[in-house]
Design an enzyme around this catalytic site. Structure first.
Site, mmCIF file in Angstrom:
data_model
loop_
_atom_site.group_PDB
_atom_site.id
_atom_site.type_symbol
_atom_site.label_atom_id
_atom_site.label_comp_id
_atom_site.label_asym_id
_atom_site.label_seq_id
_atom_site.Cartn_x
_atom_site.Cartn_y
_atom_site.Cartn_z
ATOM 1 N N ASN B 389 0.825 -1.202 0.000
ATOM 2 C CA ASN B 389 0.000 0.000 0.000
ATOM 3 C C ASN B 389 0.862 1.258 0.000
ATOM 4 O O ASN B 389 0.964 1.954 -1.013
ATOM 5 C CB ASN B 389 -0.937 -0.027 1.214
ATOM 6 C CG ASN B 389 -1.988 1.048 1.150
ATOM 7 O OD1 ASN B 389 -1.857 2.001 0.394
ATOM 8 N ND2 ASN B 389 -3.039 0.910 1.924
ATOM 9 N N ASP B 390 1.516 1.523 1.115
ATOM 10 C CA ASP B 390 2.256 2.780 1.223
ATOM 11 C C ASP B 390 3.391 2.878 0.206
ATOM 12 O O ASP B 390 3.723 3.964 -0.249
ATOM 13 C CB ASP B 390 2.813 2.923 2.645
ATOM 14 C CG ASP B 390 1.686 2.982 3.672
ATOM 15 O OD1 ASP B 390 0.607 3.495 3.309
ATOM 16 O OD2 ASP B 390 1.885 2.520 4.796
#
Lengths: 103, 463
Positions: B389-390
């Site tokens: 995600n990040d």
């Protein structure tokens, strides 16, 4: 203050080792590819298991009738051994896989 | 006499193997040998100590006990290290680290009775006790968190409580030297020990599970320092070099890990992430996202020329490394080029993804480092993001208010299509929205990574 100075004077060599080792540690790690960070952490973890030597000395010095010291020392040696042996074995397992995939 | 000269040489050799070992560990081609070199040095130092160490000219006694403890520890250590799954490796390292810390603290507890109070060594012992106990308690909490047995826990003013405990430890330590009765000194000593354990617990409890590797690395260097204190205590150079090397190397490693996430150590420890999140959420505007079905995904992947897989923490949690390798082989059989783009901190531990994929026998050449990956992403027909995600959040490039702003990311939006597998729309560990998910090129494929990949493999076979 006098005690402190005396302590310093008495252990100059050890303090030198400490200072030089700090720089050495920084130097050795600074050029590591990030892929190896995890095995390196694990390998370093095994190396600080060298504390087991202290545990062995404590155990070996304890009088055979000093039951509390024997029990605590026994525990300390077990814990230290797990740290050392487990640490090196886990690191080896990790690196084994790196080896395998390179071929 | 000869014995102790030999022991000095053994300790020298031991120290050199530790330095060489660490150095070799830092290069891929020599790493494995380096580990063995350090292990051999350790064995030599341990055996040398058992047989050649002299206390006032006398050899060590209780050898039976010592060997029994060594045997028990070795069996426990080997079986734990052999049995542990590679994905659970960080928590295993944490547990081993905690044991080293406990060992250092126990040594101090025994030795404390043997020294007169005004000796400078008592300060070293206290240091070893406090650091060892903090490291031990902290490591066990870190283990529990990574193993999913302990939840994040924090209360208001926890940092103040932590500081108070730390202050109390210092004050009580000073009190030790004010000439109290020996009973009071003993009581004080154990209070300090207990407070250190409590501090270790409270120090790690509020830190998010995903940050644990950084914490473990930090505690690792703590234990190194505790071991070095033992070196002072026994005038033992091999403990000193080993401990300090790990202490300084571990500190640098911790900082490198933080740098890779573009965060400061302070930020990780105090966990100001929670506070920054609200500001960075950008009004919480949740655009529209598109879902894609399994069979559609299978078609997209099967008819692509090149697919790049971006693995993340979700892959590790779902233990989906074998499943992704299966899918990769199926696609390769159909003539699709499949590669993996590895972000250095994917999984929040440097090299986590490499280890994971290596376990599933994914060929080394298929793993792209971030820079190469970013060059190749533009030529990919599809990107399959598995629980990352990040590390693919464009906010790191575009939104200066974002807590991850400035962190290098994988530029997946350059590919023709992006398929994101996540369990839900919940934000990643940084707690921030990812606008990538709302871009027109992106489709979401919800579900547990392993299940989804197995189903995908089945679907690809049928295409």
């Amino acid at each position: 203050m006098d005690t402190l100075l005396a302590f310093f004077h008495q252990h100059t060599e050890l303090i030198y080792i400490v200072i030089l080792s700090i720089f050495l540690g920084v130097e050795v790690i600074s050029r590591v590819p990030s892929v190896l960070h995890t095995p390196l952490m694990s390998g370093a973890n095994a190396i600080h298991g060298v504390v087991i030597i202290g545990a062995i000395i404590v155990m070996g010095k304890a009088e055979p009738d000093n039951i509390p010291a024997l029990i605590i020392g026994f525990l300390a040696v077990i814990l230290g051994t797990i740290n050392v042996v487990g640490g090196f074995v886990v690191t080896d397992r990790m690196l084994e896989m790196f080896k395998g995939k390179k071929k | 006499m000869i014995g102790s000269s030999i022991l000095s040489i053994i300790y020298l050799v031991g120290s050199v193997t530790f330095i060489l070992g660490l150095k070799m560990l830092s290069r891929p081609d020599t790493a494995r040998k380096g580990n063995l070199v350090a292990a051999a040095g350790m064995l030599l130092a341990i055996l040398g100590t058992i047989f050649l160490y002299r206390v006032n000219g006398e050899p060590l006694h209780n050898l039976g006990w010592i060997f029994a403890a060594l045997a028990i520890g070795s069996i426990a250590g080997v079986s734990a290290a052999r049995k542990v799954k590679m994905t659970a490796m960080p928590e295993m390292v944490s547990l081993f680290n905690g044991m080293g810390g406990a060992c250092a603290a126990l040594i101090s507890i025994i030795e404390f009775a043997h020294y007169p109070l005004m000796d400078g060594m008592v300060v070293i012992m206290l240091l070893s006790l406090v650091i060892g106990a903090v490291s031990c308690a902290g490591s066990i909490i870190a283990y529990g968190k990574l193993a999913g047995k302990i939840k994040d826990f924090s209360f208001n003013g926890q940092h103040i409580v932590n500081l108070l405990i730390l202050g109390a430890i210092v004050i009580l330590s000073v009190l030790l030297f004010t000439g109290l009765s020996s009973a009071a000194v003993t009581a004080l000593f154990y209070t300090i020990c207990a407070l250190s354990l409590v501090y270790g617990v409270l120090f790690v409890l509020p830190i998010g599970g995903a940050d644990m590797p950084v914490v473990i690395s930090l505690l690792n260097s703590f234990t190194g320092v505790a071991a070095a204190c033992g070196g002072f205590l026994y005038d033992n150079p091999v403990m000193l070099t080993g401990g300090i090397l790990v202490g300084s190397a571990g500190t640098i490693l911790t900082i490198l890990m933080c740098n890779a996430m573009n965060r400061s150590l302070k930020n990780v420890l105090i966990g100001s992430f929670g506070g920054a999140t609200a500001a960075a959420g950008g009004g919480g505007e949740q655009g529209h996202y598109r879902e894609i079905s399994l069979s559609d995904t299978a078609v997209v992947l099967a008819y692509a020329n090149k697919v790049i897989v971006v693995p993340g923490y979700g892959l590790a949690v779902a233990q989906a490394q074998h499943a992704v390798h299966e899918l990769e082989k199926l696609l390769e059989d159909r003539g699709v080029t499949v590669k993996y783009a590895i972000h250095p901190v994917a999984g929040r531990m440097p090299g986590h993804m490499n280890v994971l994929l290596a376990e599933a026998d994914v060929p080394y050449e298929k793993l792209l480092e971030m820079e190469d990956a970013n060059n190749e992403l533009a030529t990919a027909d599809a990107v399959l993001i598995l629980g990352a995600n990040d590390v693919v959040n464009p906010a790191a490039k575009t939104n200066p208010a974002s807590p991850i702003y400035g962190m290098p990311i994988l530029e997946v939006e350059n590919a023709k299509a992006v398929i994101v597998n996540k369990r839900s729309m919940k934000p990643g560990y940084a707690g921030i929205e990812n606008e990538l998910f709302f871009q027109p090129k992106t489709s979401m494929l919800f579900g547990d990574a392993r299940k989804v990949l197995q189903d995908l493999a089945a679907a690809v076979k049928e295409v």
